[in-house]
Design an enzyme around this catalytic site. Structure first.
Site, short mmCIF file in Angstrom:
data_model
loop_
_atom_site.label_atom_id
_atom_site.label_comp_id
_atom_site.label_asym_id
_atom_site.label_seq_id
_atom_site.Cartn_x
_atom_site.Cartn_y
_atom_site.Cartn_z
CD1 TRP A 16 -2.28 -2.04 2.02
CD2 TRP A 16 -2.71 -1.52 -0.10
NE1 TRP A 16 -3.18 -2.96 1.54
CE2 TRP A 16 -3.46 -2.66 0.24
CE3 TRP A 16 -2.82 -1.01 -1.39
CZ2 TRP A 16 -4.30 -3.29 -0.67
CZ3 TRP A 16 -3.66 -1.63 -2.29
CH2 TRP A 16 -4.39 -2.75 -1.93
CG ASP B 216 -7.98 -7.41 10.41
OD1 ASP B 216 -8.21 -8.63 10.55
OD2 ASP B 216 -7.37 -6.95 9.43
CG HIS C 251 -7.93 -11.21 -3.59
ND1 HIS C 251 -6.69 -10.93 -4.11
CD2 HIS C 251 -7.79 -11.18 -2.24
CE1 HIS C 251 -5.83 -10.75 -3.13
NE2 HIS C 251 -6.48 -10.89 -1.98
CG ASP C 252 -8.17 -13.10 0.77
OD1 ASP C 252 -7.23 -13.42 0.04
OD2 ASP C 252 -8.11 -12.15 1.59
#
Length: 346
Positions: free
Chosen positions: A165, A211, A256-257
């Protein structure tokens, strides 16, 4: 189509067959500290001096340095007595640990984790599932349980994502004007580098990193300075727990996981908690609609097979997932770099 020259001598096939050698040379030079030493020395060094400093064999180090010269990661100057090596500019910027744009941590993650999983690529293709069980003896049913199998592994993964990032974050966040969104939730925000880029680019925004509890703890201790009051934290599992209300949700390299069902499940939850007029920003590497590339994204999709339950997708596929969850006015912006941006609105 192949040219007659290609068919007479298969240069491209030979290049592909040695591709993994190129990666490992770069990874090894990073791991041994070659680029860091040459940056700190402030002057070119001989292979003997580098080997002595780093505690390696002289013959092995000389070959490694010469291979790095061939890859244009190092430059060499031949004097009457010896060869002197120095970093090229790109190595100083991206391969030294101290550089703000360092890719060292993602290199180490690829070398020590991804590389081992890819040894079982044929098994992944045969079985259609990730290979953590073969590579590390850990159940493949929980990809992130495997990725975070120890605090050391989790720290390496988070540092690696942060490094990405630092070179790609600003582009994806500037793809759309996000200034109207003041209350932002970065779902699966990890080490927080994207959140830091966000408050830098949009100083009136507040970003909540959501998270797992152990990820949040490491992010607080290792990555986000306590004086950064525009970034807060919320612990939870976004599949099983509620998520905080926000005007904009950022899902960077999250969908995408997972397979389509889990993506729809997550996006439906995001839509439920998203404030009216808000939206969701997907940050992903987009496949071309005609399956022609980009090659990097096609390779990433193979990596998703080896490491996760997901895949890389086209812009149309992400748009369909967003619309199924209730989002509309879907827009797509390609950045021309590794990651692209897809914005859906509620």
């Amino acid at each position: 189509m192949s040219s007659a020259e290609d068919l007479d001598y298969p240069q491209i096939i030979l290049q592909y067959s040695s591709g993994f050698l190129v990666s490992k040379v770069m990874f090894t030079a990073c791991e041994l500290g070659v680029f860091d030493l040459l940056l700190e020395s402030g002057e070119p060094l001989s292979s003997d001096a580098i080997a002595a400093h780093l505690g390696t064999s002289t013959t092995g180090m000389e070959r490694l340095l010469d291979a790095c010269v061939g890859l244009k990661l190092l430059a060499v100057e031949l004097t009457q007595e010896r060869a002197l090596y120095r970093n090229t500019e790109i190595s100083n910027i991206y391969l030294t640990k101290s550089s703000p744009k360092s890719q060292y941590h993602i290199m180490m993650y690829y070398s020590n984790t991804v590389y081992l999983c890819w040894h079982y690529l044929a098994d992944a293709v045969r079985e259609g599932r990730n290979q953590y069980e073969r590579a590390f003896g850990i159940s493949s049913k929980d990809p992130f349980g495997a990725m975070y199998r120890s605090e050391e592994e989790m720290l390496k993964f988070m540092a690696g994502q942060n490094s990405i990032w630092r070179i790609c974050g600003r582009d994806v966040l500037a793809a759309f004007d996000l200034s109207p969104f003041r209350q932002i939730c970065d779902l699966g925000g990890g080490g927080g580098a994207l959140a830091q880029e966000c408050v830098s680019l949009y100083p009136n925004s507040m970003v909540t990193i959501y998270d797992l509890p152990k990820v949040v703890q490491v992010a607080k201790e290792q990555f986000i300075p306590p004086e950064e009051h525009r970034i807060t934290f919320h612990e939870g599992d976004f599949f099983n727990d509620s998520i905080p209300e926000a005007e904009l949700y950022i899902l960077s390299k999250i969908l995408h996981d997972w397979d389509d069902d889990k993506c729809r499940q997550l996006l439906t939850k995001v839509h439920k908690f998203c404030k009216p007029g808000g939206g969701v920003l997907l940050v992903e590497s987009l496949l071309n609609e005609d399956k022609s590339g980009p090659l990097e994204t096609q390779l990433y999709s193979m990596n998703m097979l080896v490491q996760t339950e997901g895949e890389e997708r086209t812009a149309a596929a992400y748009s369909k997932l967003l619309e199924a969850a209730g989002f509309g006015e879907v827009e797509v912006k390609r950045t021309g770099k590794l990651y692209d941006a897809v914005l859906g609105r509620k």
